[in-house]
Design an enzyme around this catalytic site. Sequence first.
Site, PDB file in Angstrom:
ATOM      1  N   HIS A 104       0.848  -1.197   0.000  1.00 37.21           N
ATOM      2  CA  HIS A 104       0.000   0.000   0.000  1.00 37.21           C
ATOM      3  C   HIS A 104       0.881   1.243   0.000  1.00 37.21           C
ATOM      4  O   HIS A 104       0.934   1.958  -0.996  1.00 37.21           O
ATOM      5  CB  HIS A 104      -0.906  -0.026   1.242  1.00 37.21           C
ATOM      6  CG  HIS A 104      -1.713   1.221   1.448  1.00 37.21           C
ATOM      7  ND1 HIS A 104      -1.829   1.819   2.679  1.00 37.21           N
ATOM      8  CD2 HIS A 104      -2.444   1.969   0.597  1.00 37.21           C
ATOM      9  CE1 HIS A 104      -2.610   2.889   2.577  1.00 37.21           C
ATOM     10  NE2 HIS A 104      -3.000   3.005   1.321  1.00 37.21           N
ATOM     11  N   HIS A 123      -1.547   1.345   8.507  1.00 39.18           N
ATOM     12  CA  HIS A 123      -2.949   1.463   8.065  1.00 39.18           C
ATOM     13  C   HIS A 123      -3.738   0.163   8.227  1.00 39.18           C
ATOM     14  O   HIS A 123      -4.741  -0.029   7.573  1.00 39.18           O
ATOM     15  CB  HIS A 123      -3.001   1.939   6.604  1.00 39.18           C
ATOM     16  CG  HIS A 123      -2.171   3.157   6.331  1.00 39.18           C
ATOM     17  ND1 HIS A 123      -0.986   3.118   5.621  1.00 39.18           N
ATOM     18  CD2 HIS A 123      -2.341   4.445   6.694  1.00 39.18           C
ATOM     19  CE1 HIS A 123      -0.465   4.336   5.556  1.00 39.18           C
ATOM     20  NE2 HIS A 123      -1.260   5.157   6.186  1.00 39.18           N
TER      21      HIS A 123
END
Lengths: 176, 820
Positions: A104, A123
């Site tokens: 990501h 995250h």
Amino acid sequence: MKSCDRLVDAGRRSFLSGSATAALGGVAAATLPARPAAGTEPLARVTYPANRIGNVKDLKVDQPIDITYPDKESPGVLIKLGVKVEGGVGPDGDIVAFSTLCPHKGYPLRYVAEDKTLNCPAHYSRFDCELGGQEIWGHATQNLPKFHLSIDAKGDIHAEAVDELIYGRLSNVLRA
Amino acid sequence: MTYKRHVDRLPIPPKDAKVHNVVCHYCIVGCGYHALSWDVNKQGGTSAAQNAFGVDLGKQQDADAAGWFSPSMYNIVKQDGRDVHLVVMPDKACEVNSGLGSIRGSRIAELSHSAATGTQGQRLTAPLVYRYSGLVPTSWDDAFDLVAEVTRRVVEEQGEDGLIVSAFDHGGAGGGYENTWATGKLYFESMKVKNIRIHNRPAYNSEVHATRDMGVGELNNCYEDAELSDTIFAVGTNALETQTNYFLNHWVPNLRGTSAAKKKQQMADEPHEPARIVIVDPRRTVTVTACEIEAGKDRVLHLALNPGTDLVLFNALMTEIAAEGWVDRDFIQAHTAGYDEMLAANKVSIDEAVGITGLSADQIRKAAAWIAEPKAGKRRRTMFAYEKGLIWGNDNYRTNGALVNVALATGNVGRAGGGCVRMGGHQEGYVRPSDAHVGRPAAYVDQLIIAGKGGVHHIWACDHFKTTLNADQFRQAYKKRTDLVKYAMAAVPYGDREATIKAIMDAIRQGGLFSVDVDIVPTKISECAHVVLPAATSGEMNLTSMNGERRMRLTERYMDPPGQAKPDCLIVAGLAQALEKSWRAAGKPEIADKFKGYDWKSDEDAFMDGYHLHADGGEFVTYDRLRAMGTNGFQEPATAFQDGKIIGTKRLFADGKFKGKDGMAKFMATPWRGLQAEGKQAEKEKFPFLINNGRANHVWQSVYLDQYNEFVMDRFPLPFLEMHPDDMAGLGVGAGDLVEIYNDNGSTQAMVYPTPSAKPKQTFMLFAFPTGVQGNVVSKGVNEFIIPNYKQTWAAIRKITSAPEVTRHMSFKSQQQTVA
């Protein structure tokens, strides 16, 4: 027919070498850049190094070893899962290796032995080490890059290829 | 085995790659992206001077790199008829997302139509009509003519009530100001269509009627307020999965305490701590876990109340806050009306609330204190955010009102760190002629269709079969009625237009329904359609929308629509012109004249006709000005154009002037009345399992694009049903097993996902999935304004089969990290 055959042959060479200029061969050689030296032609896929990243005897179940592959800028882990998995190597078929840069945003993944997952501290993404790095939940748009492994007679483990693009590089092998 | 792309290298954008502004067209957050495109036969190089990023790509890049894109951000598409490389990647300079990309938005490129790479080959490329037993390509003229001739005849016979319309009313993909204006102009100005419904819901209504009736528009703060608040009070919103980058980029900094400097700078005269958060949700979501990771468990209060009892909780909080004297008396006095009456009508003791909500007295008192107990003599700043847990839950109108009561009484609307806002699904993009003729309550359109009313149905980007309530019965009735028309059409040669139209009209008189579907892809409902018209989507046309903080941006056209597809607004124009022609030929020039004013040649023409002329502040807004404002745009309403910039409005109601009588906000009496929608209480008593429902991070909306994305379908080939392991044992099912969910409304299927954090007998099913429609088991019960209640659905569950092949490679591990 004969010239046609030659063209077909030239086309095949061009395809295999990945170089469109090669197809024109001697016809226009004078006006074209010189062909790359043998063995340096650009290929369709990157060429991975085969690096020794550990030995079977050094591994203990659920105690991952930090590695790098294909180069020292690309961190990963080598894990003995204790459970035979698809794509696992070694006598128990349970040794796997993954990139630990979250695909990501590139934060370093942490191994959680309780459920054999790699987790992102930034995250909350999670990847399943028993299923080839499947993203269980998260923001990455690819499953976790897995390093393909082989083991030689001495028990040395070699990483030989990667099955997804590693975070932070547009070519898995830099300066290829 | 888990899906892998085996991509080991991507093309490098050259220094002169074109850059277009893009706003992600999926969710309401509207993250900023850039579309980079360059000729397919060119490429950049790794040295900083040779690539569009100006960085050395021969080196490993760091976390949050601006110069890295994933394989899903890349594709080869057509641009002005030529093949180009396309990269759609997050924009670091956009204030909304600061370079973050969600699992949905980061696949914009991969979810684009590409003849070269084969992605989204499902896209519609030509108008289709039903002939010779199937939907086959035809010309735009032929399709428009057929639709206009049938529509005109139905209106002649039945009046405009015979025309039923389903249409988007929002921003983003399948919407936008251009297209919403165009459809509004056709149905509300050229015609006065009453039997119209929106998106998933069965009537033309607002999902937040109550807050509007109280004079408080529902999108009234800015995303920065989440960084400034003392407390966030979140109701029925799983923000991490459904407004991902709003949560990550604006809630998390406040929970972590990293927005402290901003708080101190903007609000210097009061003490500040990292935020606390109250989350009202019967389910332990990934949002709850993420908040605990960031803020610590002691600063997160998860109120896992009995489903559908939110209203009682809010009334109890209101009662408690008033009793403690924590209300903002000056604000109430100066800017509101009806406070005392509201307080008397809504009075609920803590004990009563405990009995109904299942929460503890301590939890309710703690929530009241976190919302409103003053901090060192200063008013606490609390932001109230709500979404479908409330909007699609029990007693929508009163529950919405009850929450706004608390926000108003504590002075938290129009001020920094406050706001009482819906979180939203899509972006917004509503400017239309008056809809006053529709009335309130609006017609329950689904029931009209089921009852055999109407003769022609125009559908704009809605797939009722996947998203409406009572979907099983709706689909059966719809198929039966449209099949009548299909049989009639198949009985005459298509080329004989007169005979075809006669056959269609005869079938309509016998209860048939002629169905026209405008969409970008074939849908479940389009299988029943007689005419299907191909639309363009965001990026294939210029499209404007606003996000959840009213931030308006222009997504520029960076690629061609597939085949003959075109923007909805231009499809509207073509249809209007065909209707004008049909009415004129029928000798009704006075009606034909109503269809003038559609001589738009472009999306920009529709924008200027609609937004520019009709929106509040629209006179300051043009495409050129928006283009220059980039992915940050401005926050609506625009108030001026100065020094080359559109001046916007950071927060609504900052001046204390509300939209009620005399500029006042109005409190609302919202007494509890149990499970409000007809039949819900009986359903609860009859069936053992709650079938709560909602979204998953991986998929966007009704999966209309994701259903052809290998990455997503590999993870979720079927809708999941989260279930407690004890319930699984009771039913004799294992992970990935296929189960049937059934009740008196219908039946559907899902795969079991073991979820230890789920409450027993409370399951959670992925909503709007094509391979298992949750709406099949949702009853037709609605509120007084025809708002569905999807969330409070009860059903029985039984095993269909052990894990089918498609689920066998799937991970069924917890989707949540462990909180330390």
